[in-house]
Design an enzyme around this catalytic site. Sequence first.
Site, PDB file in Angstrom:
ATOM      1  CG  LEU A  36      -2.055  -1.036   1.195  1.00 22.77           C
ATOM      2  CD1 LEU A  36      -2.706  -1.142   2.559  1.00 22.77           C
ATOM      3  CD2 LEU A  36      -3.092  -0.689   0.132  1.00 22.77           C
ATOM      4  N   GLY A  37       2.043   1.149   0.553  1.00 25.27           N
ATOM      5  CA  GLY A  37       2.919   2.324   0.598  1.00 25.27           C
ATOM      6  C   GLY A  37       4.120   2.033   1.449  1.00 25.27           C
ATOM      7  NE  ARG A  38       8.833  -0.013   0.000  1.00 25.58           N
ATOM      8  CZ  ARG A  38       9.538  -1.024   0.525  1.00 25.58           C
ATOM      9  NH1 ARG A  38      10.560  -0.762   1.310  1.00 25.58           N
ATOM     10  NH2 ARG A  38       9.226  -2.273   0.263  1.00 25.58           N
ATOM     11  N   GLY A  39       7.504   4.192   3.784  1.00 21.72           N
ATOM     12  CA  GLY A  39       8.233   5.387   4.186  1.00 21.72           C
ATOM     13  C   GLY A  39       9.660   4.962   4.447  1.00 21.72           C
ATOM     14  CG  PHE A  41      12.910   4.101   9.659  1.00 19.98           C
ATOM     15  CD1 PHE A  41      14.193   3.606   9.487  1.00 19.98           C
ATOM     16  CD2 PHE A  41      12.740   5.456   9.872  1.00 19.98           C
ATOM     17  CE1 PHE A  41      15.293   4.444   9.536  1.00 19.98           C
ATOM     18  CE2 PHE A  41      13.837   6.312   9.930  1.00 19.98           C
ATOM     19  CZ  PHE A  41      15.111   5.813   9.752  1.00 19.98           C
ATOM     20  CB  ALA A  42       6.892   2.046   8.114  1.00 20.57           C
ATOM     21  CB  VAL A  44       1.742   0.345   4.741  1.00 20.26           C
ATOM     22  CG1 VAL A  44       0.283   0.098   5.087  1.00 20.26           C
ATOM     23  CG2 VAL A  44       2.390   1.275   5.763  1.00 20.26           C
ATOM     24  CG  ASP A 155       5.788  13.737   8.773  1.00 24.12           C
ATOM     25  OD1 ASP A 155       6.149  14.627   7.967  1.00 24.12           O
ATOM     26  OD2 ASP A 155       6.123  12.548   8.653  1.00 24.12           O
TER      27      ASP A 155
HETATM   28  P1  ADP Z   1       6.057   6.256   7.413  1.00 23.20           P
HETATM   29  O1  ADP Z   1       6.135   6.591   8.859  1.00 23.20           O
HETATM   30  O2  ADP Z   1       7.128   5.299   7.002  1.00 23.20           O
HETATM   31  O3  ADP Z   1       5.963   7.454   6.507  1.00 23.20           O
HETATM   32  P2  ADP Z   1       3.208   5.857   6.994  1.00 23.20           P
HETATM   33  O4  ADP Z   1       2.365   5.531   8.169  1.00 23.20           O
HETATM   34  O5  ADP Z   1       3.127   7.248   6.481  1.00 23.20           O
HETATM   35  O6  ADP Z   1       4.714   5.419   7.277  1.00 23.20           O
HETATM   36  O7  ADP Z   1       2.847   4.834   5.819  1.00 23.20           O
HETATM   37  C1  ADP Z   1       3.557   4.887   4.590  1.00 23.20           C
HETATM   38  C2  ADP Z   1       2.563   4.920   3.441  1.00 23.20           C
HETATM   39  O8  ADP Z   1       1.772   3.717   3.467  1.00 23.20           O
HETATM   40  C3  ADP Z   1       1.532   6.053   3.504  1.00 23.20           C
HETATM   41  O9  ADP Z   1       2.049   7.244   2.936  1.00 23.20           O
HETATM   42  C4  ADP Z   1       0.372   5.466   2.697  1.00 23.20           C
HETATM   43  O10 ADP Z   1       0.622   5.557   1.309  1.00 23.20           O
HETATM   44  C5  ADP Z   1       0.426   3.982   3.087  1.00 23.20           C
HETATM   45  N1  ADP Z   1      -0.469   3.714   4.246  1.00 23.20           N
HETATM   46  C6  ADP Z   1      -0.181   3.920   5.542  1.00 23.20           C
HETATM   47  N2  ADP Z   1      -1.213   3.597   6.341  1.00 23.20           N
HETATM   48  C7  ADP Z   1      -2.197   3.168   5.517  1.00 23.20           C
HETATM   49  C8  ADP Z   1      -3.544   2.705   5.730  1.00 23.20           C
HETATM   50  N3  ADP Z   1      -4.055   2.623   6.963  1.00 23.20           N
HETATM   51  N4  ADP Z   1      -4.281   2.362   4.651  1.00 23.20           N
HETATM   52  C9  ADP Z   1      -3.770   2.445   3.413  1.00 23.20           C
HETATM   53  N5  ADP Z   1      -2.519   2.884   3.145  1.00 23.20           N
HETATM   54  C10 ADP Z   1      -1.722   3.237   4.174  1.00 23.20           C
HETATM   55 MG    MG Z   2       4.410   8.826   6.242  1.00 24.73          MG
END
Ligand code: ADP
Ligand code: MG
Length: 326
Positions: A36-39, A41-42, A44, A155
């Site tokens: 779904l996404g990533r940052g 250190f995470a 998803v 943020d």
């Molecule tokens: P980080 O702290 O690494 O930035 P995020 O919590 O922002 O992590 O999650 C990274 C990305 O993952 C988000 O920008 C979004 O695109 C996706 N994402 C995060 N949480 C969700 C969610 N609950 N449902 C769908 N996509 C999500």
């Molecule tokens: Mg983020």
Amino acid sequence: MPDNTMMNKKGMVTKIHTRIKTEPFKNNYDLVGEELGRGKFAVVKKCVEKATGKEHAAKFLRKRRKGEDCRGDILNEIAVLELAKSNPYVVALHDVYETTSELILVLECAEGGEIFNQCVADNDEAFTEKDVIRLARQILAGVAFLHRNNVVHLDLKPQNILLTSAQPLGDIRIVDFGLSRRMDSLTEVREILGTPEYVAPEILNYEPITTATDMWSIGVLTYVMLTGESPFLGEDKQETYLNISQGNVDYSQEVFEGVSSLAIDFIQSLLHTNPRKRATAEECLSHPWLSGHSPHVHTAVPPAPPMPARVPLESLDETRELESLD
Ligand code: ADP
Ligand code: MG
């Protein structure tokens, strides 16, 4: 049973109530579909709870980052999600798992993805002002709730504001409380946090962080949602920082074609370099741009037919984190 408390770093919430499960995540959930996404250190991923068949988003967070133990930071993120449980605009936390290397946050899945995608889209996929008014109200309702509870997000940016659905346009969910802090009266948070383009001048100047710091980011966010352009983005980090500290913003007709003057007034009430002059979340909610019953009647500049091609914001992604000032 892992220890759920930690030493208190500045402004971090220290206690969580959710039971951290140590049995394998895969016992209870199947990973499905794409990431779904990533940052930084995470990562998803979408998952399905075996017992209910319900879809969720699993955020996998590494406990060790750059050789440092960051478990406390993740507990802080969980604590803030718990605190905001009753607010519909903050993503819901369903479950927490822990392995030797990771914590896994099982979150409500926001199917519509990041509002970022529609900020950089052109023409028919881009937000209309009417959409932005509805979404801004929701973002502010969520942020007002956090601020009433003395939590700052720190943020807020288009990658951390998600949608329940993209088409038709659903409701917003605020995510990513990784940098959030509790602002009790004795705590002075002076840290370098956030993402260059969205970061408030007081952060660049090492001045205390307050709820007004989030309000700056909401000003930037609203600007981007309405125009598709990032108000402070320069050729490089230095130029971006300079634009921010000088409060250099282009409010020209060219950028704001088809956008009401009330919207511009709203953004101006937030992009004051002096944090004390910035509108609060509650004040924003009663600003005429958002409090009017039929917002479309406020349009001052006639809406232009198709929106001009929007300036690509890819560089946003390369600047996810503010690393240093030099
Ligand atoms: P980080 O702290 O690494 O930035 P995020 O919590 O922002 O992590 O999650 C990274 C990305 O993952 C988000 O920008 C979004 O695109 C996706 N994402 C995060 N949480 C969700 C969610 N609950 N449902 C769908 N996509 C999500
Ligand atoms: Mg983020």
